[in-house]
Design an enzyme around this catalytic site. Structure first.
Site, PDB file in Angstrom:
ATOM      1  N   LYS A  83      15.190 -33.390 -10.378  1.00 42.92           N
ATOM      2  CA  LYS A  83      13.823 -32.906 -10.568  1.00 42.92           C
ATOM      3  C   LYS A  83      12.897 -34.103 -10.748  1.00 42.92           C
ATOM      4  O   LYS A  83      13.159 -34.986 -11.568  1.00 42.92           O
ATOM      5  CB  LYS A  83      13.811 -32.067 -11.855  1.00 42.92           C
ATOM      6  CG  LYS A  83      12.972 -30.826 -11.810  1.00 42.92           C
ATOM      7  CD  LYS A  83      13.219 -30.060 -13.105  1.00 42.92           C
ATOM      8  CE  LYS A  83      12.329 -28.880 -13.243  1.00 42.92           C
ATOM      9  NZ  LYS A  83      12.374 -28.334 -14.594  1.00 42.92           N
TER      10      LYS A  83
HETATM   11  C1  E4P Z   1      11.247 -25.189 -15.320  1.00 42.54           C
HETATM   12  O1  E4P Z   1      11.650 -25.820 -14.395  1.00 42.54           O
HETATM   13  C2  E4P Z   1      10.079 -25.594 -16.127  1.00 42.54           C
HETATM   14  O2  E4P Z   1      10.288 -26.841 -16.672  1.00 42.54           O
HETATM   15  C3  E4P Z   1       9.794 -24.565 -17.159  1.00 42.54           C
HETATM   16  O3  E4P Z   1       9.824 -23.281 -16.546  1.00 42.54           O
HETATM   17  C4  E4P Z   1       8.509 -24.786 -17.903  1.00 42.54           C
HETATM   18  O4  E4P Z   1       8.251 -23.686 -18.723  1.00 42.54           O
HETATM   19  P1  E4P Z   1       7.198 -23.721 -19.936  1.00 42.54           P
HETATM   20  O5  E4P Z   1       5.834 -23.826 -19.373  1.00 42.54           O
HETATM   21  O6  E4P Z   1       7.413 -22.414 -20.639  1.00 42.54           O
HETATM   22  O7  E4P Z   1       7.570 -24.897 -20.775  1.00 42.54           O
END
Ligand code: E4P
Length: 218
Positions: A83
């Site tokens: 990522k």
């Molecule tokens: C997933 O890949 C993201 O990092 C995550 O869904 C972020 O979610 P949040 O906005 O609730 O922290």
């Protein structure tokens, strides 16, 4: 539609994976910090639970640093998806890793134009954050609609829309109606999906009637 679990809590992943409903996992530095464990160790453990893609996020912000971290993370297991953030250096890293046949999830996407860049950089997934857009008074789902439409206009773009920052079941419902390929869901939201008061009430009534018969199936 694929369901990923958005957590670094191994026990939660184990339980949900056992239902057969989980197609992959996403983590981020905040979720790893919350787990209180070492990233490489947690990612290796999660990769052994699910054969699906497990997103592990780089924390460097420059191209050379992201590339080195990305290569390290992808070597943890064959189902790691690296990522990277949606920055210029992140997309440069994405292109290099994609050329090396590494799956890349481009994260922190907040606009359809950013998603177009991620697709051009060869991302396997782009993660638009719907909840965080809603939080600042913008329409997260409208961004998903735009991205899905744009990607459909250019079938040679193979990037999948991975809806992230999902806060409630309506985010999932709308994502599915729009045709997003993946949703990453916090465990609590997955558990909400099973629930309906009429299911509970109906089951109680069936069991009460069944008890009156004095029968047992086995
Ligand atoms: C997933 O890949 C993201 O990092 C995550 O869904 C972020 O979610 P949040 O906005 O609730 O922290």
């Amino acid at each position: 539609m694929k369901f990923f679990v958005d957590t670094a809590e191994v026990q939660e992943i184990r339980e949900l994976a056992a239902t057969g409903l989980v197609d992959g996992v996403t983590t981020n530095p905040s979720l790893i910090a919350k787990s209180g464990r070492k990233m490489a160790e947690v990612i290796a453990e999660i990769c052994a639970i699910t054969p699906g893609p497990v997103s592990a996020e780089v924390t460097a912000t420059d191209y050379a640093g992201m590339l080195a971290e990305g290569r390290y993370l992808r070597d943890i297991a064959k189902n790691v998806a690296v990522k990277v953030p949606l920055t210029e250096a992140g997309l440069h890293t994405c292109r290099t890793l994609a050329n090396e046949k590494t799956q890349v999830n481009v994260t922190l996407c907040f606009s359809a134009n950013q998603a177009l860049l991620a697709a051009k950089a060869g991302a396997a997934y782009v993660s638009p954050f719907v909840g965080r857009l809603d939080d600042i008074g913008q329409d997260g789902m409208a961004v998903i609609a735009d991205i899905v439409q744009i990607y459909r206009n250019y079938p040679h773009l193979k990037t999948e829309v991975l809806v992230a920052s999902i806060r409630h079941p309506m985010h999932l419902l709308t994502s599915a109606k729009l045709g997003a390929q993946v949703a990453t869901l916090p465990p609590a939201v997955i558990r909400q999906l099973f629930k309906h008061p009429l299911t509970d009430r109906g089951l109680d009534a069936f069991l009460a009637d069944w008890k009156k018969t004095g029968q047992s199936i086995l």
